[in-house]
Scaffold this active site. Sequence first.
Site, PDB file in Angstrom:
ATOM      1  N   HIS A 120     160.697  32.372  30.152  1.00  0.00           N
ATOM      2  CA  HIS A 120     160.442  32.683  28.748  1.00  0.00           C
ATOM      3  C   HIS A 120     160.527  34.172  28.441  1.00  0.00           C
ATOM      4  O   HIS A 120     160.477  34.550  27.258  1.00  0.00           O
ATOM      5  CB  HIS A 120     159.086  32.122  28.320  1.00  0.00           C
ATOM      6  CG  HIS A 120     159.104  31.580  26.929  1.00  0.00           C
ATOM      7  ND1 HIS A 120     158.125  30.738  26.431  1.00  0.00           N
ATOM      8  CD2 HIS A 120     159.982  31.737  25.903  1.00  0.00           C
ATOM      9  CE1 HIS A 120     158.397  30.409  25.185  1.00  0.00           C
ATOM     10  NE2 HIS A 120     159.513  31.010  24.834  1.00  0.00           N
ATOM     11  N   ASP A 143     154.228  26.182  22.962  1.00  0.00           N
ATOM     12  CA  ASP A 143     153.968  26.625  24.329  1.00  0.00           C
ATOM     13  C   ASP A 143     152.503  26.347  24.666  1.00  0.00           C
ATOM     14  O   ASP A 143     151.641  26.364  23.778  1.00  0.00           O
ATOM     15  CB  ASP A 143     154.233  28.142  24.408  1.00  0.00           C
ATOM     16  CG  ASP A 143     154.479  28.660  25.806  1.00  0.00           C
ATOM     17  OD1 ASP A 143     153.879  28.126  26.757  1.00  0.00           O
ATOM     18  OD2 ASP A 143     155.268  29.613  25.944  1.00  0.00           O
ATOM     19  N   HIS A 145     151.060  28.505  26.439  1.00  0.00           N
ATOM     20  CA  HIS A 145     150.612  29.887  26.607  1.00  0.00           C
ATOM     21  C   HIS A 145     151.051  30.730  25.412  1.00  0.00           C
ATOM     22  O   HIS A 145     152.097  30.458  24.806  1.00  0.00           O
ATOM     23  CB  HIS A 145     151.198  30.477  27.890  1.00  0.00           C
ATOM     24  CG  HIS A 145     151.017  29.604  29.089  1.00  0.00           C
ATOM     25  ND1 HIS A 145     151.943  28.637  29.452  1.00  0.00           N
ATOM     26  CD2 HIS A 145     150.009  29.524  29.985  1.00  0.00           C
ATOM     27  CE1 HIS A 145     151.512  28.010  30.533  1.00  0.00           C
ATOM     28  NE2 HIS A 145     150.337  28.525  30.876  1.00  0.00           N
ATOM     29  N   ASP A 147     151.857  34.040  25.554  1.00  0.00           N
ATOM     30  CA  ASP A 147     152.915  34.975  25.960  1.00  0.00           C
ATOM     31  C   ASP A 147     152.902  36.246  25.116  1.00  0.00           C
ATOM     32  O   ASP A 147     153.961  36.788  24.780  1.00  0.00           O
ATOM     33  CB  ASP A 147     154.291  34.299  25.880  1.00  0.00           C
ATOM     34  CG  ASP A 147     154.446  33.140  26.853  1.00  0.00           C
ATOM     35  OD1 ASP A 147     153.605  33.010  27.753  1.00  0.00           O
ATOM     36  OD2 ASP A 147     155.407  32.355  26.707  1.00  0.00           O
ATOM     37  N   HIS A 160     157.324  37.067  31.680  1.00  0.00           N
ATOM     38  CA  HIS A 160     157.419  35.841  30.885  1.00  0.00           C
ATOM     39  C   HIS A 160     156.113  35.564  30.141  1.00  0.00           C
ATOM     40  O   HIS A 160     156.085  34.686  29.268  1.00  0.00           O
ATOM     41  CB  HIS A 160     157.841  34.641  31.747  1.00  0.00           C
ATOM     42  CG  HIS A 160     156.756  34.046  32.599  1.00  0.00           C
ATOM     43  ND1 HIS A 160     156.793  32.730  33.027  1.00  0.00           N
ATOM     44  CD2 HIS A 160     155.616  34.565  33.109  1.00  0.00           C
ATOM     45  CE1 HIS A 160     155.720  32.469  33.757  1.00  0.00           C
ATOM     46  NE2 HIS A 160     154.999  33.567  33.820  1.00  0.00           N
ATOM     47  N   ASP A 251     158.834  26.198  24.979  1.00  0.00           N
ATOM     48  CA  ASP A 251     158.591  26.155  26.422  1.00  0.00           C
ATOM     49  C   ASP A 251     158.265  24.714  26.794  1.00  0.00           C
ATOM     50  O   ASP A 251     157.362  24.105  26.211  1.00  0.00           O
ATOM     51  CB  ASP A 251     157.419  27.073  26.772  1.00  0.00           C
ATOM     52  CG  ASP A 251     157.209  27.253  28.271  1.00  0.00           C
ATOM     53  OD1 ASP A 251     157.414  26.284  29.020  1.00  0.00           O
ATOM     54  OD2 ASP A 251     156.804  28.357  28.678  1.00  0.00           O
ATOM     55  N   ASP A 253     156.634  23.546  29.035  1.00  0.00           N
ATOM     56  CA  ASP A 253     155.259  23.315  29.480  1.00  0.00           C
ATOM     57  C   ASP A 253     154.295  23.069  28.315  1.00  0.00           C
ATOM     58  O   ASP A 253     153.104  22.819  28.525  1.00  0.00           O
ATOM     59  CB  ASP A 253     154.763  24.433  30.401  1.00  0.00           C
ATOM     60  CG  ASP A 253     154.404  25.739  29.705  1.00  0.00           C
ATOM     61  OD1 ASP A 253     154.211  25.762  28.472  1.00  0.00           O
ATOM     62  OD2 ASP A 253     154.309  26.764  30.396  1.00  0.00           O
ATOM     63  N   GLU A 296     161.990  27.312  30.743  1.00  0.00           N
ATOM     64  CA  GLU A 296     161.030  27.020  31.817  1.00  0.00           C
ATOM     65  C   GLU A 296     161.196  25.646  32.468  1.00  0.00           C
ATOM     66  O   GLU A 296     160.250  25.122  33.071  1.00  0.00           O
ATOM     67  CB  GLU A 296     159.582  27.221  31.340  1.00  0.00           C
ATOM     68  CG  GLU A 296     159.261  28.642  30.887  1.00  0.00           C
ATOM     69  CD  GLU A 296     159.111  29.654  32.026  1.00  0.00           C
ATOM     70  OE1 GLU A 296     159.244  29.254  33.211  1.00  0.00           O
ATOM     71  OE2 GLU A 296     158.875  30.849  31.728  1.00  0.00           O
TER      72      GLU A 296
END
Length: 349
Positions: A120, A143, A145, A147, A160, A251, A253, A296
Amino acid sequence: MALRGPLSRLLRSQLGHACQQSRAQSVAVLGAPFSRGQKRGGVEHGPKVIRDAGLIERLSGLDYSVHDFGDLNFHHLEKDEPYMNVKFPRTVGAANKKLSGAVSRAVGAGHTLVLLGGDHSLAIGSVAGHAQQCPDLCLIWVDAHADINTPMSSPSGNLHGQPVAFMLKELQEKMPAIPGFSWTKPFLSSRDLVYIGLRDVDPGEHHILKDLGIQYFTMRDIDRLGIQRVMEVTLDHLLSRKQRPIHLSFDVDAFDPSLAPATGTPVNGGLTYREGIYITEEIHNTGLLSAMDLVEVNPMLGASPEAVEATASLAVDVIASCLGQTREGAHASIDEIPSVKDDTEQLRL
């Protein structure tokens, strides 16, 4: 120096034309096999496994003119020492500079861009390149996260986990001069960003989100409000002032690890399939998607070939849904049902 008068209006007109054209029936697919924004090998193979899962065929079946520009080639510096705990800064910076130019050219040529990562950290170049053509864009970040760590707040030093900090004007004074990033300057306001799916946010990131008043939705918010309301608020927040191009940075995830196991930083309690696809359907329905990242996917981290295939297939579903695939069925549009012909020979029989 600020540009005013006829020249300024001409430049704005040309940029607006490029952004408008990029939402036409033409898709550019660009691979970015890059992994130095984090420590786990394998994410550089993400573009290949997503293509192998049938991406190009799926998009072609949606009546798009699909242009697969292949993968960018990135040079990894042999000597790239950490800077203030930031790992591989020069390599990541150079990769994003190259990516930024490629994205800008694709959007400027009138394509809707699909970037296949890669980690990312690539969003630094992807969103920056998009903003060169569409300076009034808004950003939806899906996401687990945020980031948005700065080099000073990052626990790991992995880039990332820091891409959004490079974009935001409000964080400019918090960002040191990192080697490899002199080519980019902040271009996005915090009000032009919305997060969806957060559930693993670092302390520094939490402070930034609250301090800047960034609109975000955690998984708890999605549980509480429902995904329909989350998308209503997201799109109203970003588009109520004006209709403008959307950049989606997704992302994998963000999904629950049971759906997307082949990724580097999985976090339990993520999006369901239906929630993730609803997000992308609603973005498509705006007619304003101009560029997107899908990042990712790491085939080396799947426990089995089936786990890798499930993650890559999910990535294809996300991209196709962004570009018009519906759960009513993925099919080409037709104008009308053919009429029954008067076959006199059949009548005689």
